[in-house]
Enzyme design. Structure first.
Site, PDB file in Angstrom:
ATOM      1  N   THR A   1       0.840  -1.200   0.000  1.00 30.88           N
ATOM      2  CA  THR A   1       0.000   0.000   0.000  1.00 30.88           C
ATOM      3  C   THR A   1       0.877   1.253   0.000  1.00 30.88           C
ATOM      4  O   THR A   1       1.928   1.279   0.650  1.00 30.88           O
ATOM      5  CB  THR A   1      -0.958   0.038   1.216  1.00 30.88           C
TER       6      THR A   1
ATOM      7  N   LYS B   1       1.690  -3.797   6.763  1.00 31.66           N
ATOM      8  CA  LYS B   1       2.129  -3.894   5.365  1.00 31.66           C
ATOM      9  C   LYS B   1       3.622  -3.545   5.235  1.00 31.66           C
ATOM     10  O   LYS B   1       4.322  -4.109   4.399  1.00 31.66           O
ATOM     11  CB  LYS B   1       1.291  -2.977   4.469  1.00 31.66           C
TER      12      LYS B   1
ATOM     13  N   TYR C   1      -2.799  -1.191  10.655  1.00 30.27           N
ATOM     14  CA  TYR C   1      -2.902  -1.976   9.424  1.00 30.27           C
ATOM     15  C   TYR C   1      -1.767  -1.631   8.462  1.00 30.27           C
ATOM     16  O   TYR C   1      -1.073  -2.523   7.964  1.00 30.27           O
ATOM     17  CB  TYR C   1      -4.257  -1.738   8.736  1.00 30.27           C
ATOM     18  N   HIS C   2      -1.592  -0.345   8.184  1.00 25.38           N
ATOM     19  CA  HIS C   2      -0.547   0.029   7.223  1.00 25.38           C
ATOM     20  C   HIS C   2       0.843  -0.390   7.737  1.00 25.38           C
ATOM     21  O   HIS C   2       1.728  -0.709   6.949  1.00 25.38           O
ATOM     22  CB  HIS C   2      -0.580   1.538   6.958  1.00 25.38           C
TER      23      HIS C   2
ATOM     24  N   SER D   1      -1.312   3.953  10.352  1.00 22.13           N
ATOM     25  CA  SER D   1      -2.275   3.088  11.043  1.00 22.13           C
ATOM     26  C   SER D   1      -1.572   1.783  11.365  1.00 22.13           C
ATOM     27  O   SER D   1      -0.510   1.480  10.805  1.00 22.13           O
ATOM     28  CB  SER D   1      -3.521   2.806  10.203  1.00 22.13           C
TER      29      SER D   1
END
Lengths: 396, 396
Positions: free
Chosen positions: A158, A199, A195-196, A193
Site C-alpha cells: 500500500t 504492510k 494496518y498500514h 495506522s
C-alpha cells in the site's frame, strides 16, 4: 496454460481478479476464509448488496463461461492449509476437475485484513490484523521457499506504507549517500495506522526472503481503489464484487457516492488536505496482469507504486458533489473532527511510472465514471443503512 | 521508590537485570513463561548448569538480601495476562506482599525469542518467532496506551536490524536529502535472519505507537552479549543466569569458551570476517539502568547502539585461542562452511556514543575477562555435551 493462485479470492479485488484471469485463459485457484464477510457481520457494517458464496459464484462463472475457478475455503494462517496448495494435498471445496492443478506460476496475495480503522478498534483487532497479515505472508514465503522458489509472488502493498514524507516518494527504493559512501535501500516507510504498519512488516519479511532464497516478488504499492465496473462483473449482476460503504471497510470514493445518494453529508476528516493516490478497480486488474506477464527476476523485490492520479480529500468531495448535484442529488460536504491522527495538509509527491512502463493504460476518475457509480449505487439505495456509515473509530 | 516491570525476567539478561535493580532499591516484578527453558528441552540443547525455577530464585534472593522480586509465570502473548499487570488483576506466583505493586514506571521488554538459527529451523519455528515477538510487543504497546502513556518502555532491539550496509551506521536515525528536500527517517534496516527481521518489525510497531500516542520508548540496539559475572550473581552460585553454549541459543564468545574448554575446535563460519559489536553483560545492565534513569520524552523513540567495541569472528577466535592456550588448553580453530547467508567480509562502521553520553562506563573484552569465563566454564566441564554444540541449521 498459466496457473494463478489467488489468496483472498473472495475480496473486493480477489473475486474480480479471479474472473479477469479466468476470462483470459489462465487456470485459476482461489482461497478465502470469508474473513471480510465475517468481520462485517461481527461489526454490523452493511454491504450494498448480498453476495452469493464463493462456491456459488464459481458455479455461476462456470455456467456462464465454461471456465473453472477452483475454490478452497480455509484459513491461510494454518501453515498446513497454505502448504497443501503447493504439495498437492489440497481438497477443493469446489472444482469441475477435483484433481490437483499443480504448482502455480504466480501467487497473488490479497489475503490480508485491509482496514486501518478495523486495526485500531482496540487491542484485540490490532492483534487479529497483525497475526493474520504477518502469518499468512510468512506461510506463503516458506511454502514458496520449500516447494518451488521460481514461483512469482505478487503481493499487494500500500502507498500508505510511505506515509506523507517531506521528500518525493520513489518507487520502493532510494539511493542514500552518507559520509562519502552510498547504498540503495528500501525507501523509508512510516505509516499512520496499525494496518498500514503490518504492510511495512510484510515488506520487511519478503525483502528478507528475496535476499536469503532468491525469491521472485513484485510488491504493488496500491492506493485506495474505487469502482464497480469490470467486463466480467458486467456479464451478470450476481458476479458483482462486494461493496462496503461504511467507515471501516468502505474506501473513500465508494463511500462518498453512497453518502451522496442517501443525502448523508460527505464526511471529510478535518481540513481535508489529505492527499493520496487513487486508481480504478479495472487498473488494479491490469496492473496485476502486467506484473504476472513480466515477472520479477529471481532474487528481485520489484516494487511499483500502483496509483494513477492523486487527489486531496477535499477535491474528491467536490467532484462527487458536482456530479451528484448534476444528477439531481443535494450533496452536502461536512468537515468533521478528524478521528485519525494524520497530517491534514502536507507535501505529497509520489512517482508512479513503472506500471505504465510495462504496459498499463490508466483509467481516470472522470465525471462519467462517477455517474456510473452513482447509477449502480442508486439501484441498491433501499439497502443502505445510514446508521453504519460513520462509526467514529478513534486513533486516539 | 521506582517500580520496574521486567518482561522475560527468567532469561540470560532478564534475571541479572531483576537482581541488579532490586539491589539498587527498585521495586521489581518479573514475568516469564519459561519459553527459553522449554525450547532448550524441545530442541535438546544443553545448558551449562541446571537452573532453579524463577520462583525458587526469587525466594533465594529474598533470603539473601531481604528484597522482594515479585514473580508472574504467564504467556504475554495473551493480552489479558499483559493487561492484568497494569490494571491490578494480576495474581503473583510468588511475592512477599501479594497486593498489587501498582503501575510500573518502566517496562523492560526482553520477552522475545532471541535466536536467529531457531527462527530458521523451519516454517513452524519461524511462525513461533514472528507471533511471539510481534504479539507481545503489540500487547505491551496497547497496555501502555490504554492504562498509562507516561510509562517508559525500554525495549531490546538488536544491531542486527541494520545488517552490514555499505554506509556508516548511525544511532537509529538518518537525515535523508533527496531532490532538494530533507527529512529525518529511521536508519535503513535489512537483517539477515528471520529473528532479526522481527526486531525490525518491533521497531516499525513502536515507532507507530510513539507517533500516534506519544509513548516514551527507548530502543537499545544491542550486539551479542558475553559474560557471567555481575555483582549479584557472584553473591551465590545458585543465582547465576542461564548459560547456553549451543549454536541455537549460545552467543559466539560464550560458545567459543566452551568449545575451547572441551577441545572442540572453535567453529568460525566461512572466512570469519563477519564483524559485529559486542558488550559484557555488566554493560547491558548499566545501559538499561542509565536508560531508565533518564527516560525518553513523551513522543520520543530514542535509539542507542548498545555495543562497546567491534570484532571480526576471526579476532574473537584468536583471542579465545590465545588465552586458552595460556591456560593450558589446546585450542584449535576450524573454518567450517557457513550455514548462514551473510557477508563474510564487509564494511562495518557503527556509531555508539549515546549510552556513554548518558553515563555508561564501558567494560572491554580483555584477557582477564576471558580468563574468568574460562574458569567458570571449567567448573561445569562435566556438564558439557559436545554433540549439541553444532546443529548446522541452514539458512539455505
Amino acid at each position: 496454460m498459466n496457473h494463478i493462485l489467488i489468496l483472498g479470492g473472495d475480496g473486493y479485488l480477489g473475486w474480480p481478479t479471479a474472473m479477469y484471469f479466468s476470462n483470459r485463459g489462465y487456470r485459476v485457484t482461489v482461497v478465502d476464509n470469508y474473513f471480510r464477510r465475517n468481520a462485517c457481520l461481527e461489526l454490523d457494517v452493511g454491504m450494498l448488496y448480498a453476495l452469493p458464496s464463493l462456491v456459488e459464484r464459481a458455479k455461476m462463472w462456470h455456467e456462464l463461461t465454461g471456465n473453472e475457478i477452483k475454490v478452497v475455503i480455509g484459513d491461510l494462517q494454518e501453515p498446513e492449509v497454505m502448504r497443501s496448495l503447493f504439495d498437492g494435498r489440497i481438497r477443493y471445496d469446489w472444482a469441475v476437475n477435483p484433481s490437483f492443478t499443480g504448482l502455480p506460476d504466480t501467487v497473488v496475495h490479497y489475503a490480508e485484513q485491509p482496514s486501518a480503522p478495523y486495526s485500531l478498534i482496540n487491542h484485540r483487532y490490532a492483534n487479529i490484523t497483525l497475526q493474520n497479515n504477518l502469518v499468512v505472508t510468512n506461510n506463503l514465503m516458506f511454502a514458496v521457499r520449500d516447494f518451488e522458489r521460481d514461483i512469482h509472488i505478487v503481493k499487494l502493498g500500500t502507498m500508505g506504507e510511505y506515509g506523507t514524507p517531506n521528500i518525493d516518494i520513489e518507487e520502493g527504493w532510494i539511493e542514500i549517500e552518507h559520509k562519502g559512501r552510498a547504498e540503495r535501500f528500501l525507501f523509508p516507510r512510516q505509516a499512520s495506522s496499525l494496518y498500514h504498519t503490518t504492510k511495512i512488516m510484510d515488506t520487511d519479511l519478503l525483502w528478507f526472503g528475496v535476499r536469503m532464497w532468491e525469491l521472485r516478488v513484485t510488491d504493488l504499492m496500491q492506493g485506495p481503489v474505487y469502482g464497480l465496473e469490470t467486463d466480467e462483473m458486467e456479464m451478470d449482476d450476481r458476479l458483482k464484487t462486494l461493496f462496503n460503504y461504511d467507515e471501516i471497510f468502505g474506501t473513500i470514493i465508494n463511500r462518498f457516492i453512497v453518502q451522496a445518494v442517501v443525502g448523508y453529508p460527505l464526511t471529510v476528516y478535518g481540513r481535508g488536505g489529505q492527499t493520496r493516490g487513487y486508481l480504478h478497480v479495472r487498473d488494479t486488474l491490469q496492473c496485476v496482469e502486467k506484473a504476472c506477464e513480466t515477472p520479477a527476476k529471481r532474487g528481485e523485490l520489484r516494487i511499483f507504486n500502483q496509483i494513477m492520479e492523486t487527489f486531496a480529500a477535499n477535491e474528491l468531495a467536490e467532484m462527487v458533489q458536482k456530479v451528484g448535484n448534476e444528477l439531481g442529488y443535494d450533496v452536502q460536504i461536512d468537515h468533521i473532527p478528524n478521528p485519525r491522527k494524520e497530517a491534514e495538509e502536507h507535501y505529497y509527491h509520489p512517482t508512479y511510472q513503472g506500471l505504465i512502463d510495462i504496459g498499463v493504460t490508466p483509467h481516470y476518475l472522470t465525471d462519467r465514471v462517477l455517474e456510473n457509480m452513482f447509477k449502480t449505487v442508486a439501484q441498491y439505495r433501499h439497502n443502505i443503512r445510514e446508521d453504519v456509515i460513520f462509526r467514529g473509530v478513534q486513533w486516539g
